[in-house]
Design a protein around this motif. Structure first.
Motif, PDB file in Angstrom:
ATOM      1  N   PRO A  31       0.840  -1.208   0.000  1.00  0.00           N
ATOM      2  CA  PRO A  31       0.000   0.000   0.000  1.00  0.00           C
ATOM      3  C   PRO A  31       0.873   1.255   0.000  1.00  0.00           C
ATOM      4  O   PRO A  31       2.003   1.224   0.485  1.00  0.00           O
ATOM      5  CB  PRO A  31      -0.755  -0.105   1.327  1.00  0.00           C
ATOM      6  CG  PRO A  31      -0.778  -1.556   1.645  1.00  0.00           C
ATOM      7  CD  PRO A  31       0.503  -2.104   1.113  1.00  0.00           C
ATOM      8  N   GLU A  32       0.348   2.343  -0.543  1.00  0.00           N
ATOM      9  CA  GLU A  32       1.153   3.568  -0.602  1.00  0.00           C
ATOM     10  C   GLU A  32       1.358   4.155   0.787  1.00  0.00           C
ATOM     11  O   GLU A  32       0.498   4.014   1.658  1.00  0.00           O
ATOM     12  CB  GLU A  32       0.504   4.603  -1.515  1.00  0.00           C
ATOM     13  CG  GLU A  32      -0.813   5.178  -1.021  1.00  0.00           C
ATOM     14  CD  GLU A  32      -1.983   4.710  -1.876  1.00  0.00           C
ATOM     15  OE1 GLU A  32      -1.872   3.633  -2.503  1.00  0.00           O
ATOM     16  OE2 GLU A  32      -3.008   5.412  -1.919  1.00  0.00           O
ATOM     17  N   TYR A  33       2.488   4.824   0.955  1.00  0.00           N
ATOM     18  CA  TYR A  33       2.797   5.475   2.222  1.00  0.00           C
ATOM     19  C   TYR A  33       2.619   6.971   2.047  1.00  0.00           C
ATOM     20  O   TYR A  33       3.254   7.595   1.194  1.00  0.00           O
ATOM     21  CB  TYR A  33       4.237   5.168   2.646  1.00  0.00           C
ATOM     22  CG  TYR A  33       4.526   5.732   4.013  1.00  0.00           C
ATOM     23  CD1 TYR A  33       4.322   4.969   5.151  1.00  0.00           C
ATOM     24  CD2 TYR A  33       4.959   7.046   4.165  1.00  0.00           C
ATOM     25  CE1 TYR A  33       4.540   5.499   6.414  1.00  0.00           C
ATOM     26  CE2 TYR A  33       5.178   7.583   5.426  1.00  0.00           C
ATOM     27  CZ  TYR A  33       4.965   6.808   6.542  1.00  0.00           C
ATOM     28  OH  TYR A  33       5.171   7.328   7.791  1.00  0.00           O
ATOM     29  N   ILE A  34       1.733   7.560   2.853  1.00  0.00           N
ATOM     30  CA  ILE A  34       1.509   8.998   2.782  1.00  0.00           C
ATOM     31  C   ILE A  34       2.228   9.637   3.968  1.00  0.00           C
ATOM     32  O   ILE A  34       1.914   9.346   5.118  1.00  0.00           O
ATOM     33  CB  ILE A  34      -0.004   9.326   2.833  1.00  0.00           C
ATOM     34  CG1 ILE A  34      -0.766   8.522   1.775  1.00  0.00           C
ATOM     35  CG2 ILE A  34      -0.231  10.826   2.656  1.00  0.00           C
ATOM     36  CD1 ILE A  34      -0.339   8.749   0.349  1.00  0.00           C
ATOM     37  N   GLY A  35       3.206  10.462   3.677  1.00  0.00           N
ATOM     38  CA  GLY A  35       4.104  10.972   4.711  1.00  0.00           C
ATOM     39  C   GLY A  35       3.531  12.109   5.538  1.00  0.00           C
ATOM     40  O   GLY A  35       2.431  12.614   5.288  1.00  0.00           O
ATOM     41  N   ALA A  36       4.317  12.521   6.532  1.00  0.00           N
ATOM     42  CA  ALA A  36       3.886  13.527   7.498  1.00  0.00           C
ATOM     43  C   ALA A  36       3.689  14.901   6.867  1.00  0.00           C
ATOM     44  O   ALA A  36       2.925  15.723   7.379  1.00  0.00           O
ATOM     45  CB  ALA A  36       4.914  13.611   8.628  1.00  0.00           C
ATOM     46  N   ALA A  72       2.649  15.396   3.672  1.00  0.00           N
ATOM     47  CA  ALA A  72       1.831  15.312   2.455  1.00  0.00           C
ATOM     48  C   ALA A  72       0.559  16.148   2.575  1.00  0.00           C
ATOM     49  O   ALA A  72      -0.052  16.239   3.638  1.00  0.00           O
ATOM     50  CB  ALA A  72       1.473  13.857   2.189  1.00  0.00           C
ATOM     51  N   ILE A  96      -2.671  16.221   0.041  1.00  0.00           N
ATOM     52  CA  ILE A  96      -3.172  15.681  -1.223  1.00  0.00           C
ATOM     53  C   ILE A  96      -4.603  16.132  -1.444  1.00  0.00           C
ATOM     54  O   ILE A  96      -5.440  16.002  -0.545  1.00  0.00           O
ATOM     55  CB  ILE A  96      -3.140  14.145  -1.223  1.00  0.00           C
ATOM     56  CG1 ILE A  96      -1.759  13.646  -0.778  1.00  0.00           C
ATOM     57  CG2 ILE A  96      -3.483  13.587  -2.590  1.00  0.00           C
ATOM     58  CD1 ILE A  96      -1.705  12.170  -0.486  1.00  0.00           C
ATOM     59  N   MET A 122      -1.442  -4.642   7.787  1.00  0.00           N
ATOM     60  CA  MET A 122      -0.870  -3.586   6.951  1.00  0.00           C
ATOM     61  C   MET A 122      -1.595  -3.397   5.608  1.00  0.00           C
ATOM     62  O   MET A 122      -0.989  -3.322   4.545  1.00  0.00           O
ATOM     63  CB  MET A 122       0.623  -3.827   6.729  1.00  0.00           C
ATOM     64  CG  MET A 122       1.453  -3.742   7.999  1.00  0.00           C
ATOM     65  SD  MET A 122       1.014  -2.399   9.133  1.00  0.00           S
ATOM     66  CE  MET A 122       1.974  -1.056   8.483  1.00  0.00           C
ATOM     67  N   LEU A 164       4.260   2.056  10.783  1.00  0.00           N
ATOM     68  CA  LEU A 164       3.848   3.312  10.149  1.00  0.00           C
ATOM     69  C   LEU A 164       4.978   4.341  10.152  1.00  0.00           C
ATOM     70  O   LEU A 164       4.832   5.440   9.629  1.00  0.00           O
ATOM     71  CB  LEU A 164       2.625   3.892  10.865  1.00  0.00           C
ATOM     72  CG  LEU A 164       1.302   3.206  10.526  1.00  0.00           C
ATOM     73  CD1 LEU A 164       0.165   3.835  11.295  1.00  0.00           C
ATOM     74  CD2 LEU A 164       1.025   3.278   9.030  1.00  0.00           C
ATOM     75  N   VAL A 201      -4.533  13.633   4.730  1.00  0.00           N
ATOM     76  CA  VAL A 201      -3.956  12.350   5.127  1.00  0.00           C
ATOM     77  C   VAL A 201      -2.491  12.531   5.499  1.00  0.00           C
ATOM     78  O   VAL A 201      -1.728  13.133   4.745  1.00  0.00           O
ATOM     79  CB  VAL A 201      -4.080  11.318   3.983  1.00  0.00           C
ATOM     80  CG1 VAL A 201      -3.516   9.974   4.418  1.00  0.00           C
ATOM     81  CG2 VAL A 201      -5.529  11.159   3.540  1.00  0.00           C
ATOM     82  N   LYS A 202      -2.114  12.012   6.659  1.00  0.00           N
ATOM     83  CA  LYS A 202      -0.728  12.141   7.120  1.00  0.00           C
ATOM     84  C   LYS A 202      -0.237  10.839   7.759  1.00  0.00           C
ATOM     85  O   LYS A 202      -0.978  10.199   8.506  1.00  0.00           O
ATOM     86  CB  LYS A 202      -0.619  13.252   8.173  1.00  0.00           C
ATOM     87  CG  LYS A 202      -1.098  14.625   7.706  1.00  0.00           C
ATOM     88  CD  LYS A 202       0.077  15.545   7.432  1.00  0.00           C
ATOM     89  CE  LYS A 202      -0.330  16.978   7.184  1.00  0.00           C
ATOM     90  NZ  LYS A 202      -1.223  17.216   6.057  1.00  0.00           N
ATOM     91  N   SER A 203       1.009  10.497   7.494  1.00  0.00           N
ATOM     92  CA  SER A 203       1.693   9.376   8.165  1.00  0.00           C
ATOM     93  C   SER A 203       0.845   8.109   8.213  1.00  0.00           C
ATOM     94  O   SER A 203       0.688   7.492   9.259  1.00  0.00           O
ATOM     95  CB  SER A 203       2.074   9.767   9.592  1.00  0.00           C
ATOM     96  OG  SER A 203       2.829  10.945   9.582  1.00  0.00           O
ATOM     97  N   SER A 204       0.312   7.725   7.079  1.00  0.00           N
ATOM     98  CA  SER A 204      -0.568   6.562   7.038  1.00  0.00           C
ATOM     99  C   SER A 204      -0.269   5.732   5.800  1.00  0.00           C
ATOM    100  O   SER A 204       0.356   6.204   4.861  1.00  0.00           O
ATOM    101  CB  SER A 204      -2.032   7.009   6.987  1.00  0.00           C
ATOM    102  OG  SER A 204      -2.375   7.711   8.156  1.00  0.00           O
ATOM    103  N   ILE A 205      -0.726   4.497   5.828  1.00  0.00           N
ATOM    104  CA  ILE A 205      -0.685   3.719   4.599  1.00  0.00           C
ATOM    105  C   ILE A 205      -2.109   3.419   4.167  1.00  0.00           C
ATOM    106  O   ILE A 205      -2.993   3.178   4.993  1.00  0.00           O
ATOM    107  CB  ILE A 205       0.129   2.422   4.741  1.00  0.00           C
ATOM    108  CG1 ILE A 205      -0.491   1.499   5.767  1.00  0.00           C
ATOM    109  CG2 ILE A 205       1.578   2.709   5.081  1.00  0.00           C
ATOM    110  CD1 ILE A 205      -0.208   0.060   5.464  1.00  0.00           C
ATOM    111  N   LEU A 206      -2.320   3.481   2.856  1.00  0.00           N
ATOM    112  CA  LEU A 206      -3.660   3.274   2.313  1.00  0.00           C
ATOM    113  C   LEU A 206      -3.595   2.272   1.172  1.00  0.00           C
ATOM    114  O   LEU A 206      -2.745   2.380   0.292  1.00  0.00           O
ATOM    115  CB  LEU A 206      -4.244   4.591   1.802  1.00  0.00           C
ATOM    116  CG  LEU A 206      -4.590   5.636   2.869  1.00  0.00           C
ATOM    117  CD1 LEU A 206      -3.368   6.478   3.198  1.00  0.00           C
ATOM    118  CD2 LEU A 206      -5.720   6.533   2.391  1.00  0.00           C
ATOM    119  N   ALA A 207      -4.486   1.308   1.214  1.00  0.00           N
ATOM    120  CA  ALA A 207      -4.541   0.320   0.148  1.00  0.00           C
ATOM    121  C   ALA A 207      -5.418   0.854  -0.982  1.00  0.00           C
ATOM    122  O   ALA A 207      -6.106   1.862  -0.826  1.00  0.00           O
ATOM    123  CB  ALA A 207      -5.096  -0.992   0.676  1.00  0.00           C
TER     124      ALA A 207
END
Lengths: 385, 368
Positions: free
Chosen positions: A283-288, A290, A292, B33, B253, B286-292
């Motif tokens: 899954p994609e990682y969206i950083g601190a 970001a 979007i 995850m 994370l 959205v911050k510091s997260s993983i999304l499928a």
């Protein structure tokens, strides 16, 4: 639909007007919409329409396309009977030559079609973005007892002269085909999707093949001959989203359409899903850092910075301080720190160095590839702007 | 190539202590995850080790597992000569007197009989890492061990608690297992064993009405075998409680850790399914997260794991949480320190807050 339909999907085109995007890639294989290739829309229509026998005709730079189609697993075409066959130019005891027109591509693969003894031949194109149930068109074709049915879409009258226009009677029977008419009488544009009765069309194809002056094109050569012989030709009205991704601008626009509320079913529909040849990525990682908004992002990505109205493909990395807007970032590209991109298409695997500023100035979006990146970096002031 | 090693995932021997998360699924099929299930890591490591044949002993609650493992190719077991056998309880032998996980060994003895190789790598699913066992297997063969236990040296501040066992050693030999909290030589629940030795142990256990292959057949009789250990050097995670599940999720994370674990040498393999890219709408934050993939976000997400096809609507907030597939967080709802199992709907304006040490779990398909 159990009756025997063979689909021929024409995917050999070069797509010259897509420039850098099709430099070493067939147009139907050009990445699209985050994790798809253009041809996935047509392949998914085939899958959802439960058409089980498909020949995919390839010619120009087919390496990626061949691998992508494979045995058709993503579209349920890995079948014991029929299924998908990739058809490339070949030679036999009478010699061999390239496919030189849409009709020629069928004639040269006559043996492929013949082995299934089909009732109907469905001719499709691999570079259109649309969702269409071919079984409905087939039902219409049969209900009219048509010899040929051509799918049409209404276009604005002032744009009609860019298309092949079909002039029809009230019952949608076709009396005339007008290729890019100066003064269009009608706004029904051909979508390049045809259904033919196989036993009707076959002799025309063979006849046309012998004609040295012919371009061997369905629209230009075959349809006029059918009309001259007073065959039953009908227009099938398609009502929905349809785009021919022909130029860099239309490629960009069509991608951007995916972000509009009205067109989100193109990717999001559960009833008429679009199937990519999926890769196994985390899954994609969206950083601190970001931010979007109104964007599509795909698996395997690491995102920092500001992403606005953009489409990011799998495995893309954007670093801190960057601003990406109205752009398309193809797979595995890396956008460095404090980069500004506006209306830019970044091709696969390209790395944009830190602090680069690239904005499209003209009508056409900028395409950054291995060969053009250096020029734009210098021209745009690059590091120092 | 390690095609002379049979992979065996023994889910039957595992403790079931993940509370509501494993009420209706086996630990091996616990989502993790965003798109994985715990068994993926075990299978991926086996496939990268060159193992071609794998048996999975599934005791109960294996419906989701059967679906998940329906295409062996997705897990890297490609080609004519590779097989993955999922083996549910199937007891037909009237003379069968076996008990516990020995029932699986006895009734699925064909798995071993038909396998031509000499070794078996046995693993569970409650320990995960992203590595391969090539060196461990080579070590096992070179030492001519009967049994080689895969272990690791953990930093002292981070030693997993029971039921994870620690090794007691003398030179290269194993002298015993312990639950000692101070001992940092952690046994990963993975071992490599000679097939003949394994089958001997199976027979002895059954003849003596013993129910647990590892504890009765191996642990209590260590001195009968030529044993050894192999320390792996890789990031590892253990799952023995809801707390550890939650902690492991939050730990991954951290950006660099996530990259190292999932984008390192091996790509973790899982069932391939098709979903559109993630859509971040106008008001998303959205911050510091993983999304499928297949997720649609309009609201705020912070430090969370968001699985496939989740929708977070306008004004909704998800914080420090793990959201399983197909959940919907309706407008204005707020969740923090929660684990939402599959298909949960949190209705408009609802507020749900667990604690970091005790995340609040919402059961599958409920509406709150």
């Amino acid at each position: 639909m159990t009756s025997k339909v063979v689909a021929m999907l024409l995917a050999g085109g070069k797509g010259t007007r897509l420039g850098e995007l099709t430099k070493d890639l067939a147009k139907p294989a050009v990445p699209f919409g985050g994790k798809y290739r253009i041809i996935d829309f047509t392949m998914s229509n085939i899958a959802n329409s439960e058409i089980s026998t498909v020949g995919v005709v390839v010619q120009y730079s087919p390496l990626m396309l061949n691998k992508h189609i494979g045995i058709g697993k993503p579209w349920g075409l890995d079948r014991q009977h029929g299924g998908v066959s990739v058809l490339a130019p070949f030679s036999d005891r009478e010699g061999g030559s390239w496919f030189s027109g849409t009709a020629d591509a069928i004639v040269k693969n006559l043996n492929y079609v013949e082995q299934y003894e089909p009732d109907e031949l469905l001719v499709l194109s691999g570079d259109h973005v649309y969702q269409m149930d071919y079984t409905k068109m087939l039902a219409f074709h049969r209900s009219q007892d048509a010899d040929a049915t051509i799918s049409v879409i209404e276009v604005p009258m002032d744009e009609a002269s860019r298309f092949g226009i079909l002039n029809t009677n009230e019952d949608l029977s076709i009396y005339e085909f007008d290729e890019k008419p100066e003064n269009p009488k009608n706004n029904l544009a051909s979508m390049g999707i045809y259904i033919f009765k196989w036993d009707v069309i076959k002799p025309y194809l063979l006849e046309d093949e012998k004609d040295k002056s012919s371009d061997h094109d369905f629209g230009k050569d075959i349809i006029p001959k059918l009309l001259a012989d007073e065959k039953r030709l009908f227009a099938y009205k398609f009502d929905g989203y349809w785009k021919d991704v022909g130029t860099v601008t239309s490629y960009w626009e069509t991608n951007m359409d995916l972000l509009k509320e009205d067109f989100q079913t193109l990717l999001m529909s559960k009833e008429w899903a679009t199937y990519p040849n999926e890769e196994n990525r985390p899954p994609e990682y969206i950083g601190a850092t970001a931010e979007i908004t109104n964007s599509l992002i795909s698996s395997g990505s690491f995102i920092e910075g500001r992403i606005e109205d953009s489409i990011l493909f799998i495995g893309v990395e954007t670093k801190t301080g960057s601003e990406v807007s109205s752009s398309i970032i193809l797979p595995d590209a890396v956008i460095g720190e404090n980069v500004i991109l506006d209306r830019v298409i970044v091709t696969s695997g390209i790395e944009i160095p830190d602090h680069a500023v690239i904005r499209s100035q003209g009508d056409e979006p900028v395409v950054l590839s291995k060969d053009t990146l250096e020029d734009y970096l210098n021209e745009g002031g690059g590091q120092n702007e | 190539m390690n095609s002379d090693v049979l992979g065996l995932v023994n889910l039957q021997a595992e403790q079931d202590d993940l509370e509501a998360l494993t009420f209706f699924r086996s630990g091996g099929s616990l989502p993790f995850m965003g798109r994985y299930r715990l068994i993926d890591f075990t299978l991926t490591n086996m496939s990268y080790s060159g193992i071609k044949t794998v048996g999975v002993f599934a005791g109960n609650k294996f419906r989701s597992l059967l679906d998940h493992l329906s295409r062996k190719e997705d897990f890297g077991f490609e080609g004519r000569n590779s097989r993955v056998f999922v083996l549910p309880p199937d007891w037909n032998d009237p003379s069968d007197i076996s008990e516990g996980d020995l029932k699986h060994f006895h009734n699925h003895s064909d798995l071993f009989a038909r396998f031509k190789g000499k070794h078996v790598l046995v693993a569970g699913s409650q320990f995960i890492t992203n590595t391969n066992y090539k060196k461990a297997i080579a070590h096992h063969k070179a030492q001519n061990n009967d049994i080689t236990f895969i272990s690791e040296r953990r930093p002292e501040y981070n030693i997993p608690s029971a039921p994870m066992l620690k090794l007691l050693t003398e030179g290269d030999e194993i002298t015993g297992f312990t639950n000692d909290r101070e001992n940092n030589h952690v046994y990963t629940d993975v071992y490599i064993i000679k097939k003949d030795v394994l089958l001997d142990i199976v027979r002895t256990c059954i003849d003596n009405y013993k129910p647990n292959l590892f504890h009765n057949g191996i642990r209590e009789k260590l001195d009968e075998f030529r044993t050894g250990f192999y320390d792996i050097e890789a990031t590892t995670y253990y799952f023995h409680s809801v707390q550890s599940y939650f902690k492991n999720s939050m730990s991954l994370l951290e950006k660099d850790r996530y990259r190292a674990f999932f984008h390192g040498e091996n790509l973790v393999k899982t069932k391939i399914s098709t979903n559109p890219p993630t859509l971040y709408k106008k008001d998303s934050d959205v911050k510091s997260s993983i999304l499928a993939n297949g997720v649609i976000v309009e609201g705020s997400i912070e430090s969370s794991v968001i699985s496939r096809n989740v929708t977070v609507k306008k004004g909704a907030t998800v914080k420090n949480s793990v959201i399983f597939a197909s959940c919907t967080i309706e407008p204005g709802a707020y969740v923090e320190n929660v684990i939402l199992d599959k298909g949960v709907t949190i209705t408009e304006g609802r507020k749900l807050i667990g604690s970091e040490d005790k995340p609040y779990i919402v059961a599958k398909r409920s509406t709150i």
